[in-house]
Design a protein around this motif. Sequence first.
Motif, PDB file in Angstrom:
ATOM      1  N   GLY A  43     -50.188  80.830  70.757  1.00  0.00           N
ATOM      2  CA  GLY A  43     -50.130  81.695  71.928  1.00  0.00           C
ATOM      3  C   GLY A  43     -49.788  83.133  71.601  1.00  0.00           C
ATOM      4  O   GLY A  43     -49.309  83.876  72.461  1.00  0.00           O
ATOM      5  N   ALA A  44     -50.008  83.556  70.336  1.00  0.00           N
ATOM      6  CA  ALA A  44     -49.857  84.952  69.910  1.00  0.00           C
ATOM      7  C   ALA A  44     -48.436  85.478  70.065  1.00  0.00           C
ATOM      8  O   ALA A  44     -48.226  86.689  70.184  1.00  0.00           O
ATOM      9  N   TYR A  45     -47.452  84.599  70.066  1.00  0.00           N
ATOM     10  CA  TYR A  45     -46.058  84.970  70.327  1.00  0.00           C
ATOM     11  C   TYR A  45     -45.927  85.595  71.718  1.00  0.00           C
ATOM     12  O   TYR A  45     -44.944  86.266  72.016  1.00  0.00           O
ATOM     13  N   PHE A  46     -46.939  85.360  72.568  1.00  0.00           N
ATOM     14  CA  PHE A  46     -46.924  85.864  73.941  1.00  0.00           C
ATOM     15  C   PHE A  46     -46.629  84.733  74.918  1.00  0.00           C
ATOM     16  O   PHE A  46     -46.051  84.951  75.985  1.00  0.00           O
ATOM     17  N   LEU A  47     -47.045  83.511  74.542  1.00  0.00           N
ATOM     18  CA  LEU A  47     -46.780  82.315  75.333  1.00  0.00           C
ATOM     19  C   LEU A  47     -46.867  81.119  74.397  1.00  0.00           C
ATOM     20  O   LEU A  47     -47.239  81.247  73.230  1.00  0.00           O
ATOM     21  N   CYS A  48     -46.508  79.932  74.905  1.00  0.00           N
ATOM     22  CA  CYS A  48     -46.660  78.682  74.164  1.00  0.00           C
ATOM     23  C   CYS A  48     -47.698  77.834  74.888  1.00  0.00           C
ATOM     24  O   CYS A  48     -47.494  77.427  76.031  1.00  0.00           O
ATOM     25  N   SER A  49     -48.814  77.585  74.219  1.00  0.00           N
ATOM     26  CA  SER A  49     -49.967  76.945  74.838  1.00  0.00           C
ATOM     27  C   SER A  49     -49.725  75.468  75.146  1.00  0.00           C
ATOM     28  O   SER A  49     -49.323  74.700  74.269  1.00  0.00           O
TER      29      SER A  49
END
Length: 270
Positions: A43-49
């Motif tokens: 999640g690009a260190y933006f979210l956790c998929s």
Amino acid sequence: MEIVKFQPVPGSDGQVTGYLHTPIWEMETRRESFPAVIICPGGAYFLCSQRESDPVAMPFLARGYQVFILNYSVGEKAKGFRPLMELSETVRILREKAKEYWIDPDKIAVCGFSAGGHVAASLGTMWNDPELLKVYDNQGGKNRPNAMILLYPVITADQFAHQLSIKLVSGCEPGTPGYEYFSLDKRVSQDTCPAFLWHSMEDGVVPVENSIQMMTALHNAGVAVEAHFFPHGMHGTSACTEETFSRDDYNARWMDLALTWLDNTFGYHL
């Protein structure tokens, strides 16, 4: 099956959900400890998929592993070693509670996708890093994983970097020492745990060079590594199933390859 939840680092955003086998007490001969896998979604260190959470946890559970999913800190909270500390503490806690969770403490693997692969590989390579130890007590290496499975992982901080991921985890801009510090192919040593890698040659988000350079660094350090590079497929395909909206029967073979590698690495067979 038993479900457990815990927060590895009090006050942080990291949360762990575990799916546990329990001994079948009515059987005279029964298994009372299992190897464990900790999954770090991408999640690009933006979210956790969510696509890289339960859909990949269940095959490991079915294979006889205790499975834990770490939803680590993301966004602005990803810097300052937070995701690495959360995964470190998760490994340490599993060893501390090995009897309670029916875990073999010498058979704990970390498994990560994309940026989650960066989290997993960070622990595999940096569990005893001097900069980490300035802010975290690893209690003599109790945070060291016994194996790591890296799936289309973010690794490099060079021209092949996934810049958003490295910027968020480092808190720094490309080209700066702080940014380049998180190029994990430069962190590999003889202390790094054995690794399995899988990547698509067509990945247009995280270039395959991330895995190629990691494989080369592991091999040069004398660390056991198995790597598979499939010719086709986009980024973020998870289990390559209908459930993850990415069905690809050919690429879905990575799961059995990874499971077989981990069975053999741990000498584990049901």
